[in-house]
Design a protein around this motif. Sequence first.
Motif, PDB file in Angstrom:
ATOM      1  N   THR A   1       0.827  -1.197   0.000  1.00 16.02           N
ATOM      2  CA  THR A   1       0.000   0.000   0.000  1.00 16.02           C
ATOM      3  C   THR A   1       0.862   1.248   0.000  1.00 16.02           C
ATOM      4  OG1 THR A   1      -1.700   1.261   1.194  1.00 16.02           O
ATOM      5  CG2 THR A   1      -0.152   0.003   2.533  1.00 16.02           C
ATOM      6  N   GLY A   2       0.395   2.265  -0.716  1.00 13.56           N
ATOM      7  CA  GLY A   2       1.018   3.571  -0.628  1.00 13.56           C
ATOM      8  C   GLY A   2       0.689   4.240   0.694  1.00 13.56           C
ATOM      9  N   GLN A   3       1.273   5.401   0.910  1.00 11.81           N
ATOM     10  CA  GLN A   3       0.981   6.214   2.087  1.00 11.81           C
ATOM     11  C   GLN A   3       0.627   7.611   1.604  1.00 11.81           C
ATOM     12  OE1 GLN A   3       4.075   6.444   5.083  1.00 11.81           O
ATOM     13  NE2 GLN A   3       3.195   8.251   6.031  1.00 11.81           N
ATOM     14  N   HIS A   4      -0.574   8.064   1.967  1.00  6.44           N
ATOM     15  CA  HIS A   4      -1.005   9.399   1.551  1.00  6.44           C
ATOM     16  C   HIS A   4      -1.684  10.119   2.699  1.00  6.44           C
ATOM     17  CE1 HIS A   4      -0.056   9.560  -2.733  1.00  6.44           C
ATOM     18  NE2 HIS A   4      -0.421   8.298  -2.829  1.00  6.44           N
ATOM     19  N   HIS A   5      -1.649  11.428   2.618  1.00  7.88           N
ATOM     20  CA  HIS A   5      -2.259  12.276   3.642  1.00  7.88           C
ATOM     21  C   HIS A   5      -3.202  13.310   3.028  1.00  7.88           C
ATOM     22  CE1 HIS A   5       0.537  10.767   6.750  1.00  7.88           C
ATOM     23  NE2 HIS A   5       1.409  10.715   5.750  1.00  7.88           N
ATOM     24  N   ASN A   6      -3.600  13.093   1.784  1.00  2.00           N
ATOM     25  CA  ASN A   6      -4.373  14.122   1.102  1.00  2.00           C
ATOM     26  C   ASN A   6      -5.284  13.486   0.054  1.00  2.00           C
ATOM     27  OD1 ASN A   6      -1.639  13.612  -0.154  1.00  2.00           O
ATOM     28  ND2 ASN A   6      -2.611  14.690  -1.845  1.00  2.00           N
ATOM     29  N   PRO A   7      -6.423  14.137  -0.256  1.00  2.00           N
ATOM     30  CA  PRO A   7      -7.263  13.667  -1.353  1.00  2.00           C
ATOM     31  C   PRO A   7      -6.544  13.897  -2.679  1.00  2.00           C
ATOM     32  CG  PRO A   7      -8.045  15.781  -0.510  1.00  2.00           C
ATOM     33  CD  PRO A   7      -6.951  15.325   0.412  1.00  2.00           C
ATOM     34  N   PRO A   8      -6.851  13.118  -3.712  1.00  2.72           N
ATOM     35  CA  PRO A   8      -7.952  12.144  -3.793  1.00  2.72           C
ATOM     36  C   PRO A   8      -7.554  10.734  -3.378  1.00  2.72           C
ATOM     37  CG  PRO A   8      -6.937  12.355  -5.945  1.00  2.72           C
ATOM     38  CD  PRO A   8      -6.167  13.273  -5.030  1.00  2.72           C
ATOM     39  N   PHE A   9      -6.716  10.590  -2.357  1.00  3.65           N
ATOM     40  CA  PHE A   9      -6.212   9.278  -1.965  1.00  3.65           C
ATOM     41  C   PHE A   9      -6.720   8.893  -0.575  1.00  3.65           C
ATOM     42  CE2 PHE A   9      -3.007  11.384  -4.609  1.00  3.65           C
ATOM     43  CZ  PHE A   9      -2.910  10.496  -5.657  1.00  3.65           C
ATOM     44  N   VAL A  10      -6.982   7.586  -0.409  1.00  3.73           N
ATOM     45  CA  VAL A  10      -7.281   7.055   0.918  1.00  3.73           C
ATOM     46  C   VAL A  10      -6.313   5.933   1.290  1.00  3.73           C
ATOM     47  CG1 VAL A  10      -9.709   7.700   0.989  1.00  3.73           C
ATOM     48  CG2 VAL A  10      -9.052   5.488  -0.001  1.00  3.73           C
ATOM     49  N   ALA A  11      -5.197   5.833   0.560  1.00  5.88           N
ATOM     50  CA  ALA A  11      -4.123   4.970   1.061  1.00  5.88           C
ATOM     51  C   ALA A  11      -3.770   5.490   2.442  1.00  5.88           C
ATOM     52  CB  ALA A  11      -2.912   5.020   0.139  1.00  5.88           C
TER      53      ALA A  11
END
Length: 389
Positions: free
Chosen positions: A47-57
């Motif tokens: 899984t990726g790691q994100h802290h912002n839309p448009p992502f929910v990783a």
Amino acid sequence: MQFGVFTIGDVTADPNNGSVPTENQRIKDTVAIARHAEAAGFDVFATGQHHNPPFVAPGNPPTLLAYLAAQTSSLQLSTATTLITTMDPVRLAEDYAYLQHLADGRIDLTMGRGNTGPVYPWFGRDIRQGIQLAVENYALLHQLWREKEVDWQGRFRTPLQQFTATPRPLDDVAPFVWHGSIRSPEIAEQAAYYGDGFFHNNIFWNKEHVIQMVELYRQRYAYYGHGQPHQAYVALGGQAFMRKNSQDAVNEFRPYFDNAPVYGHGPSLEKFSEMTPLTVGSPQQVIERTLSFRDWVGDYQRQMFLIDHAGLPLKTVLEQIDIFGEEVLPVLRKEFAALKPDDVPEAPTHEFLRQRHARGEDPVPGGRPDSPAGIERAQREAAEKNEGE
């Protein structure tokens, strides 16, 4: 050779009907994809790691991976990537060691700087210091996993005095680390320095750049005495979309490609496929294209595929996984195995790392004294001593 799927967790409208999954649906779909990948014969889910839309990783990947550890039995769980620049190394040491215990060792992780610039100030960091952060933070993480009492002072965090990260790694063996980079030779150098793996997520780059980066890593891996260049640990990214008839695959995937959040509205599907590993066509075309990656970088240990992005419905993604499992993976495994020399290692597992540690053969950061790097270091120190006398 390990084969896996990875997700960036984008929440994207389906260009055919405009439907947008809820965050809850996208998260639950991610779990379904991982479980289906294991059933179909894939080895790895990342899984990726994100802290912002448009992502929910997840912003904290161990949350998802711990849940998947309870939902799976053989799947290796990983990241693509863990943000080493904006995350505190102490927290990383604790979280991933805890996950390692829950997963009975079925985890590794890929360190990366990330590709979202605004993340840096959100966590009080300066993107202009990205490389320095990656180097210093990983040096601390590496030490925290291997020393029970750590004294530390650096540029980017408060000092540590006799600090012990808990829990300790499972069997006193740290999770294997891949260092992920698209464009930075400093990260390839970092991977080689520690004897770790190098993941070139080449989904956006031409093969000439990929070849250059992997070759740099291999040569420096040998310089530090961790093995011959062809024995270094290499992983690649990739993308594929398949149907029995190649033109059907192109027609179906084109609207998703054209509107993808990362590369949409850019080069044409045909041009992008020519320049990067993206393969849209029949299963045989995916097999042939993937096998050609060995011509680029030599024998390597892990091939990851991005297959759930750009608004593709869950049903379609699961169909793609089934095609991989039934028609592509068996052939790739057979062909890659037939080509691999006996002295090229497989992708590291916890058991491999445990046995290596028991033999006292863990890589020495910067190289042992008898490595080319160690010999050169000794010669330099001797010359400096002579100049001072």
